[in-house]
Design an enzyme around this catalytic site. Structure first.
Site, PDB file in Angstrom:
ATOM      1  CB  CYS A  96       5.115   9.930  -1.460  1.00 60.60           C
ATOM      2  SG  CYS A  96       6.028  10.880  -2.691  1.00 60.60           S
ATOM      3  CB  CYS A 170      -0.362   7.883  -1.437  1.00 59.53           C
ATOM      4  SG  CYS A 170       0.371   6.249  -1.246  1.00 59.53           S
ATOM      5  CB  CYS A 174      -1.388   3.641  -1.573  1.00 64.70           C
ATOM      6  SG  CYS A 174      -0.233   4.995  -1.256  1.00 64.70           S
TER       7      CYS A 174
END
Length: 222
Positions: A96, A170, A174
């Site tokens: 996250c 995210c 990510c």
């Protein structure tokens, strides 16, 4: 053979006591990874991990301990990527933004329910300074202690070693590696929420973790 990324090889302020503690950690990790990694790789991992954590550490006295835990995770991931240690256990990475709430609760449930049958890790694109205390509180209500966890960044070797990457908000930050299984869990960020608000998020995370474990054919604790 994969090595620790050069971009992580940066210097961070370190005291004599912390350097001594890291040397002790290096001795432990060298014994633990004997036959897999040499001392040079161990030292590089420790100092890269220290640099990653030191910038946001709020309790410097705990840095050496947290650094050793982080370096151990990275070394295990590196060993898996290089095919040096293969145990057949599925590995799941929860990501996250701050690695302070959602991903930590997911990891807590994953480790609780899977036990020794699977490996779970977590990380953040912009790690916070500490675990969300309300997340700690509501997980404790379920008998799961995440107070000893800490926000940390994801690293390339950890992402590459994961069989499944669960992302939670995210976005483009990510990491994406072709051919890897990714799932986005759309869940609100509970930062600043009351326990009453966080509990439904906690329960939904547990439901999803149990569903994932069933898909991976991982035995769970009754």
């Amino acid at each position: 053979m994969t090595t620790m990324p050069h971009e992580h090889e940066r210097h961070a302020s370190i005291t004599i006591d912390q350097e001594a503690a890291l040397a002790t950690s290096a001795e432990r990790l060298t014994r633990e990874f004997a036959g897999t990694f040499g001392r040079e790789t161990i030292d590089r991992s420790l100092h890269a991990s220290y640099a990653d954590l030191a910038a946001r550490a709020t309790v410097p006295n705990y840095l050496p301990l947290l650094t050793e835990k982080f370096a151990r995770q990275r070394l295990r991931a590196l060993a898996k990527v290089d095919g040096l240690q293969v145990d057949g256990k599925p590995t799941v990475l929860f990501l996250c933004v701050h690695n302070a709430g959602r991903s930590q609760m997911a990891l807590g449930f994953f480790q609780h329910h899977a036990g020794e049958h699977a490996v779970g890790w977590s990380g953040g694109s912009e790690p916070g300074e500490r675990i969300n205390p309300v997340a700690v509180e509501v997980m404790a209500e379920r008998g799961i202690d995440i107070a000893g966890e800490y926000p940390k960044p994801w690293t390339d070797e950890v992402v590459r070693a994961a069989d499944v990457v669960i992302t939670m908000g995210c976005g483009d930050a990510c990491p994406i590696f072709p051919g890897k299984r990714y799932e986005e869990w759309t869940l609100p960020d509970p930062a600043g929420w009351t326990p009453e608000g966080v509990r439904p998020v906690r329960d939904e995370i547990e439901r999803r973790v149990l569903s994932l474990l069933a898909e991976l054919s991982v035995p769970t604790r009754s």
